[in-house]
Design a protein around this motif. Sequence first.
Motif, PDB file in Angstrom:
ATOM      1  N   TYR A 114      -1.568 -16.604   2.253  1.00 12.73           N
ATOM      2  CA  TYR A 114      -1.386 -15.159   2.181  1.00 12.73           C
ATOM      3  C   TYR A 114      -0.001 -14.793   2.706  1.00 12.73           C
ATOM      4  N   THR A 115       0.383 -13.588   2.453  1.00 16.44           N
ATOM      5  CA  THR A 115       1.557 -13.002   3.094  1.00 16.44           C
ATOM      6  C   THR A 115       1.133 -11.691   3.713  1.00 16.44           C
ATOM      7  N   ALA A 116       2.046 -11.071   4.466  1.00 12.40           N
ATOM      8  CA  ALA A 116       1.672  -9.911   5.275  1.00 12.40           C
ATOM      9  C   ALA A 116       1.063  -8.782   4.455  1.00 12.40           C
ATOM     10  N   TYR A 117       1.555  -8.561   3.256  1.00 12.59           N
ATOM     11  CA  TYR A 117       1.051  -7.427   2.479  1.00 12.59           C
ATOM     12  C   TYR A 117      -0.393  -7.631   2.021  1.00 12.59           C
ATOM     13  N   ARG A 118      -0.914  -8.864   2.122  1.00 12.19           N
ATOM     14  CA  ARG A 118      -2.270  -9.134   1.661  1.00 12.19           C
ATOM     15  C   ARG A 118      -3.292  -9.071   2.796  1.00 12.19           C
ATOM     16  N   LEU A 119      -2.818  -8.832   4.008  1.00 11.96           N
ATOM     17  CA  LEU A 119      -3.703  -8.810   5.171  1.00 11.96           C
ATOM     18  C   LEU A 119      -3.858  -7.399   5.716  1.00 11.96           C
ATOM     19  N   PRO A 120      -4.997  -7.089   6.347  1.00  4.40           N
ATOM     20  CA  PRO A 120      -5.161  -5.789   7.018  1.00  4.40           C
ATOM     21  C   PRO A 120      -4.161  -5.660   8.161  1.00  4.40           C
ATOM     22  N   THR A 121      -3.853  -4.414   8.496  1.00  2.00           N
ATOM     23  CA  THR A 121      -2.855  -4.173   9.548  1.00  2.00           C
ATOM     24  C   THR A 121      -3.261  -4.785  10.881  1.00  2.00           C
ATOM     25  N   THR A 122      -4.541  -4.690  11.222  1.00  2.00           N
ATOM     26  CA  THR A 122      -5.001  -5.239  12.509  1.00  2.00           C
ATOM     27  C   THR A 122      -4.796  -6.744  12.571  1.00  2.00           C
ATOM     28  N   THR A 123      -5.012  -7.434  11.455  1.00  2.00           N
ATOM     29  CA  THR A 123      -4.829  -8.883  11.413  1.00  2.00           C
ATOM     30  C   THR A 123      -3.368  -9.250  11.607  1.00  2.00           C
ATOM     31  N   VAL A 124      -2.495  -8.496  10.954  1.00  2.00           N
ATOM     32  CA  VAL A 124      -1.064  -8.782  11.074  1.00  2.00           C
ATOM     33  C   VAL A 124      -0.582  -8.535  12.502  1.00  2.00           C
ATOM     34  N   VAL A 125      -1.006  -7.416  13.097  1.00  2.00           N
ATOM     35  CA  VAL A 125      -0.599  -7.104  14.472  1.00  2.00           C
ATOM     36  C   VAL A 125      -1.092  -8.178  15.430  1.00  2.00           C
ATOM     37  N   ALA A 170       9.147  -5.347   7.056  1.00  2.00           N
ATOM     38  CA  ALA A 170       8.059  -4.977   7.961  1.00  2.00           C
ATOM     39  C   ALA A 170       6.828  -4.530   7.183  1.00  2.00           C
ATOM     40  N   ARG A 171       5.675  -4.744   7.811  1.00  2.00           N
ATOM     41  CA  ARG A 171       4.380  -4.326   7.243  1.00  2.00           C
ATOM     42  C   ARG A 171       4.073  -2.919   7.724  1.00  2.00           C
ATOM     43  N   VAL A 172       3.760  -1.999   6.792  1.00  2.00           N
ATOM     44  CA  VAL A 172       3.518  -0.602   7.128  1.00  2.00           C
ATOM     45  C   VAL A 172       2.217  -0.482   7.921  1.00  2.00           C
ATOM     46  N   LEU A 173       2.285   0.167   9.079  1.00  2.00           N
ATOM     47  CA  LEU A 173       1.112   0.422   9.911  1.00  2.00           C
ATOM     48  C   LEU A 173       0.666   1.875   9.827  1.00  2.00           C
ATOM     49  N   GLU A 174       1.623   2.772   9.577  1.00  2.00           N
ATOM     50  CA  GLU A 174       1.332   4.200   9.470  1.00  2.00           C
ATOM     51  C   GLU A 174       2.289   4.795   8.453  1.00  2.00           C
ATOM     52  N   ALA A 175       1.763   5.584   7.528  1.00  2.00           N
ATOM     53  CA  ALA A 175       2.599   6.184   6.485  1.00  2.00           C
ATOM     54  C   ALA A 175       2.197   7.631   6.289  1.00  2.00           C
ATOM     55  N   ILE A 176       3.121   8.529   6.600  1.00  2.00           N
ATOM     56  CA  ILE A 176       2.881   9.962   6.431  1.00  2.00           C
ATOM     57  C   ILE A 176       3.853  10.465   5.385  1.00  2.00           C
ATOM     58  N   PRO A 197      -4.249  -3.116   2.590  1.00  2.00           N
ATOM     59  CA  PRO A 197      -3.846  -4.450   2.111  1.00  2.00           C
ATOM     60  C   PRO A 197      -3.937  -4.538   0.591  1.00  2.00           C
ATOM     61  N   ILE A 198      -3.129  -5.410   0.034  1.00  2.00           N
ATOM     62  CA  ILE A 198      -3.136  -5.648  -1.410  1.00  2.00           C
ATOM     63  C   ILE A 198      -3.770  -7.018  -1.633  1.00  2.00           C
ATOM     64  N   GLY A 199      -4.859  -7.054  -2.346  1.00  2.00           N
ATOM     65  CA  GLY A 199      -5.650  -8.273  -2.429  1.00  2.00           C
ATOM     66  C   GLY A 199      -5.042  -9.387  -3.244  1.00  2.00           C
ATOM     67  N   GLY A 229       8.513  -5.363  -5.826  1.00  2.00           N
ATOM     68  CA  GLY A 229       8.469  -3.969  -6.235  1.00  2.00           C
ATOM     69  C   GLY A 229       7.098  -3.340  -6.137  1.00  2.00           C
ATOM     70  N   ASP A 230       6.055  -4.183  -6.122  1.00  2.00           N
ATOM     71  CA  ASP A 230       4.681  -3.669  -6.054  1.00  2.00           C
ATOM     72  C   ASP A 230       4.071  -3.792  -4.665  1.00  2.00           C
ATOM     73  N   GLN A 231       4.849  -4.266  -3.700  1.00  2.00           N
ATOM     74  CA  GLN A 231       4.328  -4.394  -2.333  1.00  2.00           C
ATOM     75  C   GLN A 231       4.475  -3.041  -1.642  1.00  2.00           C
ATOM     76  N   ARG A 232       3.578  -2.134  -1.950  1.00  2.00           N
ATOM     77  CA  ARG A 232       3.676  -0.753  -1.489  1.00  2.00           C
ATOM     78  C   ARG A 232       3.321  -0.588  -0.012  1.00  2.00           C
ATOM     79  N   ASN A 233       2.835  -1.641   0.627  1.00  2.00           N
ATOM     80  CA  ASN A 233       2.548  -1.560   2.063  1.00  2.00           C
ATOM     81  C   ASN A 233       3.592  -2.309   2.891  1.00  2.00           C
ATOM     82  N   MET A 234       4.736  -2.610   2.280  1.00  2.00           N
ATOM     83  CA  MET A 234       5.835  -3.270   2.972  1.00  2.00           C
ATOM     84  C   MET A 234       7.096  -2.408   2.854  1.00  2.00           C
ATOM     85  N   VAL A 235       7.925  -2.475   3.861  1.00  2.84           N
ATOM     86  CA  VAL A 235       9.262  -1.890   3.781  1.00  2.84           C
ATOM     87  C   VAL A 235      10.260  -3.024   3.978  1.00  2.84           C
ATOM     88  N   PHE A 236      11.425  -2.898   3.334  1.00  2.00           N
ATOM     89  CA  PHE A 236      12.353  -4.015   3.290  1.00  2.00           C
ATOM     90  C   PHE A 236      13.718  -3.626   3.855  1.00  2.00           C
TER      91      PHE A 236
END
Length: 951
Positions: A13-24, A169-175, A197-199, A205-212
């Motif tokens: 897996y990579t970070a975008y495929r895991l829940p935020t709690t798992t990554v933290v 970075a993996r997004v933890l909060e997005a407003i 997470p993205i399964g 370009g499709d990793q919408r829960n990551m910032v680069f």
Amino acid sequence: MIAKTFQDAQNAYTAYRLPTTTVVTAFESDLKKGLCTEEAHIRLRYYGKNALPSPPSKPLWRQILAQFWTPLTILLLIAILISLLVWWIEHETPFPYESLTIFVIVLFNGILGFLQEYRADKAMVALQAMEAITAQVLRDGEIQVVATAQIVPGDILLIEEGDIIAADARVLEAIALRLIEGALTGESVPVSKHTAPIGQKVSIGDQRNMVFCGTAVAAGRGRALVTETGTRTQIGQIAGSLQRRVEKKTPLQKELDRVGKWLGLLVMGIAIMMSLVILLVDRIGTLRELVAILLLVVSLAVAAVPEGLTAITTIVLSLGMQRMAQRNAIVRTASAVEALGATTVICTDKTGTLTKNEMTVRTVVTPSGRVDFTNVGYDPGGHAVQAGQPLNDPILLGEVTAALRAAILANNAVLRSDNGLWTIQGDPTEGALLVTAQTMGLQKSSLEDCFQRLTEIPFSSERKLMSTVHKDRGGIDSEQKVLYSKGAPDVLLARCTSEQIGSEHGGTCMRPLTAERRHAIRAVFEELAADALRTIGMAWRVIPEETSPALEQMSEHLEQELIWLGVVGMIDPPRPEAAMSIKQAQQSGVRVIMITGDHPITARAIAYELGVMQQGEHVVTGLELEQTSDDRLKEMVRDVAVYARVAPHHKLRIVQALKANGEITAMTGDGVNDAPALQQADIGVAMGRAGTDVARGAADMILLDDNFVSIVAAIEEGRAIYANLQKCLRYLLSSNIGEVLTMFFGVILASTIGLIGEAGTAIVAPLLATQILWINLLTDAGPALSLGVDPPDPRQMHRPPRSQRHPLISRSMWVSISIIGVIMTIGTLFILDMSLPGGLIPGNGNLRFAQTMTFTTLVLAQLFNIFNARSDTLSVFHTLLANRWVWLAILLSLLLQGAVVYLPFLGNAFHTVPLHPFDWLLSLTVASTVLWGQEMAKWGRHLLKGKNMVK
């Protein structure tokens, strides 16, 4: 140290495929506290700095070799080798003094050129280091600002609109978080981010829960956990392609190239003509004589062609840019330095630039009345008063409390006290609201316990308001959700349908907003604005049950049918020094235009106080700009000094209209949407404190103190840099012309002035090749650089800006340069004639003595010429002692020339003889005619100007 959990998980897996709690958890970080400082330091040593690899630097040996890799220098070195070969074959002299001396001079000249370029490079690196790139992270449970190079995996980034993302970075909060990822993906449309997470495996370009790293935040805010830094980031892996960029030459550098090529062709033509004359007159017949001619003419070309112009120009520019940095203005490009000297218009924001950006609430007006506050700055120890008396009206108290409650909850700033010193972390406007709320006994932490924030619609410059949604856990219905909004009063009022009388808990009533009430409320806005108060409106509403499930996709349609609570009037006092700087700018022919999002009445009041506009002038609003055509706007910008209620895209139109009128424009900005205007302006000026990363990236200049004074100071320095470059050129070109003409006419008029060869001399010329190169080494380096740090002319800010169409070397300047060169030539040839028997003025010296006198006179004339170069109009005696570096350069040159004349081994190398004090006095007197001739020319111009003024 970071656990192996995540590193093992990366196999599948990579970070975008895991829940935020798992990554933290995997990164052994903490959502609420982040990393501890000690752990961050450990990880920094392990992972290294968060920085992209710098471009490979050119090896030192190649930098030194480059100094000798010019056609003329190569030709001179070849001539030296031929000369040494001829000496070795013929052995007419016991030692090849001339050839080896020329080689040593060429070597020293190359080393000096290398040192100049090395110093220039170091100066530019120092300037780049001043642009400290920082980011906000959560460490030890507190928000800290750290250099991006110090960020490590596991850090929690705080992301806001306008930031440049510092690491992957993996997004933890997005407003309402949207990023521009075009630099990485090529997608120009901002991309919305989320936390889920993205399964499946997807592309970047499709990793919408990551910032680069390197992407820009277009809107919203959030938090993200750093997963990769430095070369391991996505952009770090392609950094090699980013380093291969072509440096564009500035207009000034292009002009210098043209001047250099033109002079090179001219000098080469003169050198060829001179060599032909020597061949014809001296009847050259041996190889040694041919080599001597080659050495002479190539040495003259090397000395006369100003190849050091580029290095000297770079040093002058970099030194000037360092002076600007000391005055809180970091200029990022050399072309911006050139433009600063020609700036005709400054378009400036009001808040923070013309004002202190230390907001203080003065009053709160609610439906039942007005309450004033006595706070000063960020200290909440003031009082609330009504008509000069302590506030005791329960209805008014309830309304003010309700309004300030909204101001606290729709707020992202933090008020802190450190040993009694109150500071704001966040936006100054939001901070001022927190201070006033605390004065009324409202604590943000307590309110947030009762009103759990669920989501937010962030502020944007287009919307001019922000809203937050909360769960009211302290109410009768613990599931009730409420929305609080704050923003521009007229924008917010338009979204309200009623107003609240009393407090929202007991004794309240909601009164519909009639046309009469709306008119009365807007009159309050104007009344506050007339007192130069900035106004912020507050409103709220209950979120209907049927809307609650859609809060994750909260949109602006919820910001309708609001309940009006009141308006806050706050003051951001003008900077005391701003009025003086505006006056200085206006005296120097630079218009000052104020552009603000504030109410027109507020803008007018501040503009009057600062002297930006006069009574009777019109303030143009953003609404008027929307209704104005481009052609009409070009006419409008000629006279309008203040624009109010403008949006960022209006700034772009204003800049374009000014440039269409031929104005050289400096534009300030701090937000993401200001970037187009900053890029379009001739000089984009970003705020160093309040500005966003995007604005700073788009700007040519960054203000470290966000102060208008620094803009004017930068313009003053820009003019001084340009003037110093002209001084260097005036000195170098006039001195070189003097050398070339002395050699050319000395050869042409040899028989007339008694310049006849003696036994053993290969050729006859006013100066030898070694002497020509020595003059070039002695007088071109130190003196020229000393002029580059000449103090600014105090009169330069009383003159209009120069036109960019005006060449660096004007026709009048060429005339002055030519006159100085001619005077220098006449004086030097006069000394040569006086020192030789025969000629027009018979003397009694031999050829070696005459060449020593000529050599010394030309050196002294060029040293006198330093003073001429400092001003083409002002007498040297006005600023004789203003530049100590000039005097040090002259003293060093005199000492070195004395060594060449009196030390025996140098005398042999340079073919000189010791001079009598009377000889020095004679040379000094004749050389000074360069100075006196120019002084008479200045005096004559002043007289002529005075007569023209009388006429």
